[in-house]
Design a protein around this motif. Structure first.
Motif, short mmCIF file in Angstrom:
data_model
loop_
_atom_site.label_atom_id
_atom_site.label_comp_id
_atom_site.label_asym_id
_atom_site.label_seq_id
_atom_site.Cartn_x
_atom_site.Cartn_y
_atom_site.Cartn_z
N THR A 1 0.91 -1.20 0.15
CA THR A 1 -0.24 0.13 -0.04
C THR A 1 0.75 1.22 -0.12
OG1 THR A 1 -0.10 -0.12 2.17
CG2 THR A 1 -1.50 -1.18 1.38
N THR B 1 1.29 5.05 -1.86
CA THR B 1 0.52 6.29 -2.58
C THR B 1 1.65 7.02 -3.36
OG1 THR B 1 0.67 7.56 -0.73
CG2 THR B 1 -1.09 6.30 -1.18
N GLY C 1 -4.63 10.39 -1.84
CA GLY C 1 -3.50 9.75 -2.15
C GLY C 1 -2.22 10.20 -0.97
#
Length: 287
Positions: free
Chosen positions: A66, A68, A108
């Motif tokens: 994960t 961004t 984000g």
């Protein structure tokens, strides 16, 4: 039977709890797999990512991430492709679906779910509450609870209360002791009261382990009414009868995880709230 060993890399720009939970849920579905999880939290710079890439090269395996930052994602994906390793951004499908539905792109920003907002402080407050009202402590403050759990000793009241606190729910828990009437404060409670019960054999095993942990002498353990099957059975029956007489729903935790028990508690709380809003007596059947 021998297990197949795999290395699984979990890379996050936040704490990594989302990945840890996902990996645990998925790996539980595979028998004969021994997964060595390499956790890489708070990866937010190229320097930090280089350390991760070295780790993946040294112990290659699938990658869940994960991230961004687009440049970090691109570098990680390119690296994994060169090594022939699968790499999956686990949040992308959900974010893509939400973006398409709401018509707005995601922010984000890493770790945004952990900002110090009202929900965060509600969870902290709930945790402090559970500490102050565990095992019948702080009797008057029990009226401030969102839910009250009752049950015999070692029926998972405390761990369930702490799990609920992590969801921002103030959970008090009160032990039901043989021959001792429940606290009178329960008669004044205007929040749901839920009983927890467990199978006799399971409870005896838990209590036996507890006595061993606190160093009780072997002869004392063998003779203790705390683990005597007949005494334990009578204790559980009395607790169930009390809950039935008071109209308190009861959850059997024998084959439930703490998470499953807490989820059922939340469902019963919602049922209680609906019934109260409808003007009905806010009780419910045992699940």
């Amino acid at each position: 039977m021998s297990s197949r060993r795999i290395d699984l890399h979990l890379i996050s720009d936040a704490t990594g709890e989302t990945l840890n939970s996902l990996a645990r849920a998925c790996l539980s579905q595979y028998e004969g797999i021994a997964a060595v999880q390499h956790r890489w939290p708070l990866i937010r710079s190229r320097f930090q990512l280089d350390r991760v890439l070295d780790g993946i090269e040294h112990e290659p395996g699938p990658v869940l991430y994960t991230l961004t930052d687009r440049s970090l994602r691109a570098e990680l994906e390119s690296f994994c492709q060169r090594l022939g390793l699968p790499a999956v951004s686990v949040l992308d499908p959900t974010l893509d679906m939400l973006t398409a539905y709401v018509g707005t792109a995601s922010a984000g920003k890493p770790g945004r779910q952990y900002v110090l907002d009202a929900d965060y402080f509600r969870r902290i407050d709930a945790m402090h509450y559970v500490l102050a009202h565990d095992d019948g402590q702080g009797e008057e403050g029990i009226l401030e609870a969102d839910v009250i759990l009752v049950g015999v000793s070692r029926s998972s009241k405390t761990p369930t209360s702490f799990y609920l606190a992590n969801r921002g729910i103030k959970a008090a828990n009160i032990p039901l002791i043989p021959g001792v009437p429940p606290p009178a404060v329960l008669d004044r409670a205007e929040r749901p009261i839920i009983g927890l019960t467990i199978a006799v054999e399971a409870l005896i095993e838990i209590r036996r382990h507890r006595l061993s942990m606190i160093g009780a002498p072997r002869t004392h353990v063998a003779e203790s009414a705390y683990i005597d099957p007949e005494e334990v059975k009578r204790e559980l029956v009395a607790a169930k009868r009390l809950c039935a007489a008071r109209g308190w729903p009861v959850i059997d935790v024998t084959r439930r995880s703490i998470e499953e028990t807490a989820t059922t508690v939340i469902q019963l709380m919602e049922t209680w709230e609906r019934r109260r809003a409808e003007g009905a007596r806010p009780t419910g059947p045992s699940p």
